[in-house]
Each structure stands twice: as C-alpha cells, then as structure tokens.
Scaffold this motif. Structure first.
Motif, PDB file in Angstrom:
ATOM      1  N   GLU A 162       6.163  15.785   5.809  1.00 29.19           N
ATOM      2  CA  GLU A 162       6.887  15.229   6.957  1.00 29.19           C
ATOM      3  C   GLU A 162       6.446  13.811   7.319  1.00 29.19           C
ATOM      4  O   GLU A 162       7.054  13.184   8.184  1.00 29.19           O
ATOM      5  CB  GLU A 162       6.753  16.147   8.180  1.00 29.19           C
ATOM      6  N   ASP A 163       5.426  13.297   6.675  1.00 33.02           N
ATOM      7  CA  ASP A 163       5.041  11.898   6.857  1.00 33.02           C
ATOM      8  C   ASP A 163       5.874  10.961   5.984  1.00 33.02           C
ATOM      9  O   ASP A 163       5.763   9.736   6.100  1.00 33.02           O
ATOM     10  CB  ASP A 163       3.557  11.694   6.510  1.00 33.02           C
ATOM     11  N   THR A 164       6.692  11.527   5.118  1.00 37.81           N
ATOM     12  CA  THR A 164       7.541  10.716   4.247  1.00 37.81           C
ATOM     13  C   THR A 164       8.497   9.871   5.074  1.00 37.81           C
ATOM     14  O   THR A 164       9.229  10.393   5.917  1.00 37.81           O
ATOM     15  CB  THR A 164       8.332  11.612   3.282  1.00 37.81           C
TER      16      THR A 164
ATOM     17  N   GLY B  27       0.765  -1.229   0.000  1.00 33.26           N
ATOM     18  CA  GLY B  27       0.000   0.000   0.000  1.00 33.26           C
ATOM     19  C   GLY B  27       0.800   1.285   0.000  1.00 33.26           C
ATOM     20  O   GLY B  27       0.222   2.371  -0.061  1.00 33.26           O
ATOM     21  N   GLY B  28       2.113   1.206   0.075  1.00 29.41           N
ATOM     22  CA  GLY B  28       2.899   2.438   0.046  1.00 29.41           C
ATOM     23  C   GLY B  28       2.937   3.047  -1.338  1.00 29.41           C
ATOM     24  O   GLY B  28       2.407   2.487  -2.302  1.00 29.41           O
ATOM     25  N   GLY B  29       3.559   4.218  -1.437  1.00 28.88           N
ATOM     26  CA  GLY B  29       3.676   4.856  -2.745  1.00 28.88           C
ATOM     27  C   GLY B  29       3.903   6.344  -2.626  1.00 28.88           C
ATOM     28  O   GLY B  29       4.221   6.863  -1.551  1.00 28.88           O
ATOM     29  N   LEU B  30       3.718   7.009  -3.762  1.00 32.86           N
ATOM     30  CA  LEU B  30       3.887   8.458  -3.854  1.00 32.86           C
ATOM     31  C   LEU B  30       2.518   9.114  -3.872  1.00 32.86           C
ATOM     32  O   LEU B  30       1.628   8.705  -4.631  1.00 32.86           O
ATOM     33  CB  LEU B  30       4.652   8.807  -5.131  1.00 32.86           C
ATOM     34  N   VAL B  31       2.355  10.142  -3.057  1.00 31.72           N
ATOM     35  CA  VAL B  31       1.075  10.849  -2.979  1.00 31.72           C
ATOM     36  C   VAL B  31       1.350  12.328  -2.776  1.00 31.72           C
ATOM     37  O   VAL B  31       2.374  12.709  -2.176  1.00 31.72           O
ATOM     38  CB  VAL B  31       0.203  10.269  -1.844  1.00 31.72           C
ATOM     39  N   GLN B  32       0.450  13.160  -3.263  1.00 26.77           N
ATOM     40  CA  GLN B  32       0.596  14.593  -3.080  1.00 26.77           C
ATOM     41  C   GLN B  32       0.175  15.006  -1.678  1.00 26.77           C
ATOM     42  O   GLN B  32      -0.637  14.317  -1.041  1.00 26.77           O
ATOM     43  CB  GLN B  32      -0.251  15.340  -4.117  1.00 26.77           C
ATOM     44  N   PRO B  33       0.690  16.116  -1.192  1.00 27.35           N
ATOM     45  CA  PRO B  33       0.241  16.625   0.127  1.00 27.35           C
ATOM     46  C   PRO B  33      -1.274  16.773   0.150  1.00 27.35           C
ATOM     47  O   PRO B  33      -1.888  17.241  -0.819  1.00 27.35           O
ATOM     48  CB  PRO B  33       0.941  17.980   0.226  1.00 27.35           C
ATOM     49  N   GLY B  34      -1.857  16.344   1.266  1.00 30.43           N
ATOM     50  CA  GLY B  34      -3.306  16.363   1.398  1.00 30.43           C
ATOM     51  C   GLY B  34      -3.981  15.092   0.932  1.00 30.43           C
ATOM     52  O   GLY B  34      -5.177  14.901   1.169  1.00 30.43           O
TER      53      GLY B  34
ATOM     54  N   GLY C 207       9.044  -3.360   5.402  1.00 23.12           N
ATOM     55  CA  GLY C 207       8.963  -1.910   5.209  1.00 23.12           C
ATOM     56  C   GLY C 207       8.390  -1.550   3.855  1.00 23.12           C
ATOM     57  O   GLY C 207       8.620  -2.240   2.856  1.00 23.12           O
ATOM     58  N   THR C 208       7.639  -0.455   3.823  1.00 23.05           N
ATOM     59  CA  THR C 208       7.088   0.054   2.575  1.00 23.05           C
ATOM     60  C   THR C 208       7.282   1.574   2.548  1.00 23.05           C
ATOM     61  O   THR C 208       7.048   2.247   3.550  1.00 23.05           O
ATOM     62  CB  THR C 208       5.610  -0.335   2.406  1.00 23.05           C
ATOM     63  N   GLN C 209       7.719   2.084   1.411  1.00 19.05           N
ATOM     64  CA  GLN C 209       8.028   3.505   1.301  1.00 19.05           C
ATOM     65  C   GLN C 209       6.765   4.327   1.088  1.00 19.05           C
ATOM     66  O   GLN C 209       5.944   4.013   0.222  1.00 19.05           O
ATOM     67  CB  GLN C 209       8.991   3.746   0.134  1.00 19.05           C
ATOM     68  N   VAL C 210       6.643   5.378   1.865  1.00 17.06           N
ATOM     69  CA  VAL C 210       5.591   6.382   1.679  1.00 17.06           C
ATOM     70  C   VAL C 210       6.271   7.714   1.411  1.00 17.06           C
ATOM     71  O   VAL C 210       7.074   8.169   2.227  1.00 17.06           O
ATOM     72  CB  VAL C 210       4.676   6.471   2.908  1.00 17.06           C
ATOM     73  N   THR C 211       5.976   8.300   0.265  1.00 16.85           N
ATOM     74  CA  THR C 211       6.552   9.587  -0.101  1.00 16.85           C
ATOM     75  C   THR C 211       5.430  10.576  -0.354  1.00 16.85           C
ATOM     76  O   THR C 211       4.547  10.320  -1.174  1.00 16.85           O
ATOM     77  CB  THR C 211       7.433   9.459  -1.360  1.00 16.85           C
TER      78      THR C 211
END
Length: 121
Positions: A88-90, A8-15, A114-118
């Motif tokens: 800052e949640d990255t 479920g991790g990945g790249l997401v925009q703020p908000g 571990g899974t990366q959240v950016t």
C-alpha cells in the motif's frame, strides 16, 4: 531557475527499504519547510512527511515508525528513509519545498517531478 531533483525510487519487495533524496538546485535565498507527498493510482495526493527549518517533523499515521524524514541544510536536500515497506506504499512520491528565491520575495511552493515507488513481490 529553481528545480527539485528527486532520486531513489524503484521496485522493492514487501518488508524492504528505499531511500529517497530530493535536492534543491538553482539560486535561492532560503529553504524553509520541505516534505514528501505521494499519489497512488486513483487516489488524491497526500502528505507523507514534512520537516521544518528547525527540524520539526510530522508524519501521516500510516507511515509512523517506518519512515524517517531528514534534511541537510548545507546541501538543501531532503531525504525519506522508508523501511518495512508495504504494497500500500506503492505510489509516485513527490518532493515539495517552501522557499524564498530572493530575500524580499515571499515563500513559494515548488515541486519535484515525482519518483515511482513500487512495493511488490
């Protein structure tokens, strides 16, 4: 062999929002507390949220009101719904579980890979 498999991790925009999942696989007797930790570059690993076997939850102050931890005891799976994400949640998010592999063994701690959240625009 017991494994914790995250997704479920990945790249997401703020908000934006993401939902992390972590499933316990393998032969086990019981799963007690489960939780999510995160580690940002250059920082120590910190507890984000945890949930006990009776669904008592605890959150670190910085995510209160934005993140929700839940679990499915039939599937031995823990979830982390993350809303209103901030840069800052990255971090790399790790799943953890305290469980008994066999009835006569004590609780042991297991970790996911571990899974990366950016969070970035």
């Amino acid at each position: 062999q017991v494994q914790l498999v995250e997704s479920g991790g990945g790249l997401v925009q703020p908000g934006g929002s993401l939902r992390l999942s972590c499933a316990v696989s393998g032969s086990i007797f019981s799963v007690n507390s489960m939780g999510w930790y995160r580690q940002a570059p250059g920082k120590e690993r910190e507890l984000v949220a945890d949930i006990t076997s009776d669904d008592t939850t605890h959150y670190t102050d910085s995510v209160k009101g934005r993140f929700t931890i839940s679990r499915d005891n039939v599937k031995n799976t823990v979830y982390l719904q993350m809303n209103s994400l901030k840069p800052e949640d990255t971090a790399v998010y790790f799943c953890a579980a305290k469980l008994q592999r066999l009835r006569f063994l004590p609780n042991q701690n297991y970790w996911g890979q571990g899974t990366q959240v950016t969070v970035s625009s």
